[in-house]
Design an enzyme around this catalytic site. Structure first.
Site, PDB file in Angstrom:
ATOM      1  N   ALA A  24       0.826  -1.211   0.000  1.00 50.55           N
ATOM      2  CA  ALA A  24       0.000   0.000   0.000  1.00 50.55           C
ATOM      3  C   ALA A  24       0.858   1.257   0.000  1.00 50.55           C
ATOM      4  CB  ALA A  24      -0.914  -0.013   1.229  1.00 50.55           C
ATOM      5  N   ARG A  39      -2.027   7.141 -11.580  1.00 49.15           N
ATOM      6  CA  ARG A  39      -3.126   7.074 -12.562  1.00 49.15           C
ATOM      7  C   ARG A  39      -4.465   7.526 -11.979  1.00 49.15           C
ATOM      8  NH1 ARG A  39      -2.020   0.971 -14.221  1.00 49.15           N
ATOM      9  NH2 ARG A  39      -0.926   1.076 -12.219  1.00 49.15           N
ATOM     10  N   ASN A  98      -1.811 -10.895 -14.935  1.00 50.95           N
ATOM     11  CA  ASN A  98      -1.493 -11.117 -13.528  1.00 50.95           C
ATOM     12  C   ASN A  98      -2.483 -10.317 -12.680  1.00 50.95           C
ATOM     13  OD1 ASN A  98      -0.249 -11.287 -11.012  1.00 50.95           O
ATOM     14  ND2 ASN A  98       1.257  -9.672 -11.517  1.00 50.95           N
TER      15      ASN A  98
HETATM   16  C1  UD1 Z   1       0.772  -4.719 -10.501  1.00 50.27           C
HETATM   17  C2  UD1 Z   1       1.624  -5.830 -11.144  1.00 50.27           C
HETATM   18  C3  UD1 Z   1       0.925  -6.250 -12.439  1.00 50.27           C
HETATM   19  C4  UD1 Z   1      -0.475  -6.729 -12.136  1.00 50.27           C
HETATM   20  C5  UD1 Z   1      -1.273  -5.672 -11.377  1.00 50.27           C
HETATM   21  C6  UD1 Z   1      -2.570  -6.263 -10.866  1.00 50.27           C
HETATM   22  C7  UD1 Z   1       3.931  -5.335 -10.552  1.00 50.27           C
HETATM   23  C8  UD1 Z   1       5.258  -4.841 -11.027  1.00 50.27           C
HETATM   24  N1  UD1 Z   1       2.940  -5.317 -11.424  1.00 50.27           N
HETATM   25  O1  UD1 Z   1       0.790  -3.652 -11.423  1.00 50.27           O
HETATM   26  O2  UD1 Z   1       1.672  -7.307 -13.020  1.00 50.27           O
HETATM   27  O3  UD1 Z   1      -1.125  -7.046 -13.338  1.00 50.27           O
HETATM   28  O4  UD1 Z   1      -0.543  -5.197 -10.227  1.00 50.27           O
HETATM   29  O5  UD1 Z   1      -3.396  -5.322 -10.265  1.00 50.27           O
HETATM   30  O6  UD1 Z   1       3.858  -5.775  -9.436  1.00 50.27           O
HETATM   31  N2  UD1 Z   1       3.019  -0.455  -4.310  1.00 50.27           N
HETATM   32  C9  UD1 Z   1       3.892  -0.359  -3.248  1.00 50.27           C
HETATM   33  N3  UD1 Z   1       5.126   0.179  -3.464  1.00 50.27           N
HETATM   34  C10 UD1 Z   1       5.514   0.606  -4.696  1.00 50.27           C
HETATM   35  C11 UD1 Z   1       4.622   0.483  -5.780  1.00 50.27           C
HETATM   36  C12 UD1 Z   1       3.371  -0.060  -5.554  1.00 50.27           C
HETATM   37  O7  UD1 Z   1       3.564  -0.727  -2.122  1.00 50.27           O
HETATM   38  O8  UD1 Z   1       6.658   1.084  -4.802  1.00 50.27           O
HETATM   39  C13 UD1 Z   1       1.653  -0.983  -4.044  1.00 50.27           C
HETATM   40  C14 UD1 Z   1       0.574  -0.021  -4.481  1.00 50.27           C
HETATM   41  O9  UD1 Z   1       0.201   0.829  -3.397  1.00 50.27           O
HETATM   42  C15 UD1 Z   1      -0.558  -0.948  -4.909  1.00 50.27           C
HETATM   43  C16 UD1 Z   1       0.158  -2.224  -5.310  1.00 50.27           C
HETATM   44  O10 UD1 Z   1       1.471  -2.140  -4.808  1.00 50.27           O
HETATM   45  O11 UD1 Z   1      -1.448  -1.211  -3.863  1.00 50.27           O
HETATM   46  C17 UD1 Z   1       0.191  -2.394  -6.819  1.00 50.27           C
HETATM   47  O12 UD1 Z   1       0.822  -1.284  -7.380  1.00 50.27           O
HETATM   48  P1  UD1 Z   1       0.371  -0.675  -8.766  1.00 50.27           P
HETATM   49  O13 UD1 Z   1       1.225   0.470  -9.075  1.00 50.27           O
HETATM   50  O14 UD1 Z   1      -1.091  -0.504  -8.781  1.00 50.27           O
HETATM   51  O15 UD1 Z   1       0.784  -1.907  -9.700  1.00 50.27           O
HETATM   52  P2  UD1 Z   1       0.233  -2.169 -11.154  1.00 50.27           P
HETATM   53  O16 UD1 Z   1       0.941  -1.303 -12.102  1.00 50.27           O
HETATM   54  O17 UD1 Z   1      -1.234  -2.177 -11.163  1.00 50.27           O
HETATM   55 CA    CA Z   2      -2.804  -1.874  -9.619  1.00 47.76          CA
END
Ligand code: UD1
Ligand code: CA
Length: 433
Positions: free
Chosen positions: A12, A18, A167
């Site tokens: 989180a 976005r 994924n």
């Molecule tokens: C991620 C997956 C993608 C998948 C998708 C599903 C990765 C690299 N990609 O992409 O393959 O299809 O979820 O919904 O994992 N977060 C952190 N720290 C960070 C970045 C993100 O804790 O540095 C958390 C965000 O708060 C979020 C979650 O991880 O709750 C997912 O991050 P998000 O940026 O939404 O990943 P997606 O690009 O959707």
């Molecule tokens: Ca996501």
């Protein structure tokens, strides 16, 4: 479900750019509660070792979630040096051998839908679904029945972009897998981020088996934009209302009704079309008529509306509130307020009738003041009660009166009117007819 066998890590820490919002993504609300609230609530049903990884706006995230749950470990991600979902998994320590990793932006996941991850004996289980439009998701590359790797949209080749198996973002890993591969992740990709998804290709390269688990989009949808947020709201509303109707609430045209997550009902309740009920409102044996709004209030043995507005911190019992009546932070017991009133910061007792157009003048431009109205009071139409004021039991206020004294004694009539004049023939002279 056995609660002690699995640890859960919820990611989180991300900004959620976005969403195009100053607010951290996981704090955006669905049906009145933050997205992160739902995933933590679901997690607590299956685990008592829950870690939430925070960074962006971590003070607000931690404070809000601690107000709901007191048993969550918060870990801060070093987003400067290790951005990305893989970076989020650094420095995590968990109690159990099995670790379920969830994304904080998946409010629709249910405990039952996570069972498949708990049952599998595989070192890595990952969630996949097929989408007509896979836009935004990581693509899952499967060769000869084996998951080979996950390619993020921004790193995908034209051919990979056409893959519709994606994924879903939930994984179950054994603790050893995480200990082995998280330190090996690199940020050699389009976003210069540490991707958790790279664990899959590394494990596969070492000959490990990855179990894909087919999940459904309705529960595993990631919320990345405000459009996604409103889609989630529709799904969650449907769940909330279906469960309320199953437990006995009558709803007319439920698709037009909005009820937030914290609202509870008891006894026989009817909610007509177009109503909105929010916060932790409690509705007991009551009829909420069309297009009424109830915010964070208790309504018991009463009928409200149509078109009434009950604002926070109100308590209505054995009361009738009719159309165009606004009640705020007031307690009404055994009261009738049928039409066109504002009742704010007031306490009104049994048998009292509030006529059409009565207004409690609770605000002098600087402070708010209270109005106390006793039992069996009759307040004539179009009266103004200038607060602070106490109207004792058994009082009559004549229609059109402005009460400016701070107390009206029991048994009296309060009347303030200019004398009525009538001017003969005026009409005919003025309109010349
Ligand atoms: C991620 C997956 C993608 C998948 C998708 C599903 C990765 C690299 N990609 O992409 O393959 O299809 O979820 O919904 O994992 N977060 C952190 N720290 C960070 C970045 C993100 O804790 O540095 C958390 C965000 O708060 C979020 C979650 O991880 O709750 C997912 O991050 P998000 O940026 O939404 O990943 P997606 O690009 O959707
Ligand atoms: Ca996501």
């Amino acid at each position: 479900m056995n609660k002690n066998k699995i640890s859960i890590v919820i990611l989180a820490a991300g900004k959620g750019s976005r969403m195009k919002s100053p607010k951290a993504k996981v704090l955006h609300t669905v049906c009145g509660k933050e997205m992160l609230y739902y995933i933590i609530k679901t997690s607590r049903k299956i685990s008592d070792d829950i870690t939430v990884v925070v960074a962006h706006q971590k003070e607000s995230v931690t404070k809000l979630m601690s107000s709901y749950f007191d048993d969550i470990n918060f870990v801060t991600q070093d987003t400067d040096n290790f951005p990305g979902t893989g970076g989020a998994m650094k420095n995590i320590s968990v109690k159990n051998e099995k670790v379920l990793v969830l994304n904080g932006d998946m409010p629709l996941v249910t405990a039952v839908s996570l069972e498949g991850f708990l049952e599998s004996k595989s070192d890595i289980v990952m969630s996949i679904f097929d989408l007509q439009n896979p836009d935004g998701y990581g693509r899952v590359i499967i060769k000869e029945g084996h998951v080979e790797k996950i390619v993020e949209q921004k790193d995908a080749s034209a051919a990979e972009l056409n893959v519709t198996t994606v994924n879903a973002g939930i994984y179950a890993f054994s603790k050893q897998i995480l200990e082995r591969y998280i330190p090996q992740l690199s940020n050699n990709n389009a976003q210069k981020e540490y991707y958790l998804t790279d664990v899959i290709s590394m494990a596969r390269f070492d000959g490990l088996n990855i179990t894909p688990l087919l999940v459904d989009e309705e529960r595993f949808k990631g919320i990345n934009s405000k459009k996604d947020l409103s889609d989630a709201e529709v799904i969650m509303q449907d769940r909330i209302k279906t469960s309320l109707m199953e437990s006995g609430v009558i709803m007319q045209l439920p698709s037009t009704i909005y009820i937030e997550e914290g609202v509870t009902f008891e006894g026989e309740c009817i909610v007509e079309n177009g109503c909105r009920i929010t916060g932790n409102s409690k509705i007991i044996n009551s009829h909420i008529k069309a297009h009424s709004i109830i915010e964070e209030s208790i309504v018991k043995n009463s009928d409200i509306g149509p078109l009434a507005h009950i604002r926070p911190a109100s308590l209505l019992e054995d009361t009738h509130v009719g159309n165009f009546v606004e009640v705020k932070k007031s307690t009404l017991k055994g009261v009738k307020a049928g039409h066109l009133s504002y009742i704010g910061d007031a306490t009104v007792d049994e048998g009292t009738n509030i006529g059409a157009g009565v207004i409690t003048c609770n605000y002098d431009g600087i402070k708010k003041y209270e109005t106390i109205i006793g039992k069996n009071v009759f307040i004539g139409s179009d009266s103004q009660l200038v607060a602070p004021v106490t109207i004792e039991d058994n009082v009559m206020i004549a229609a059109g009166t402005t009460v400016t004294s701070s107390r009206v004694e029991s048994g009296t009539l309060a009347i303030s009117r200019t004398k009525l004049r009538t001017i003969e023939n005026f009409y005919h002279k003025f309109f010349k007819k």
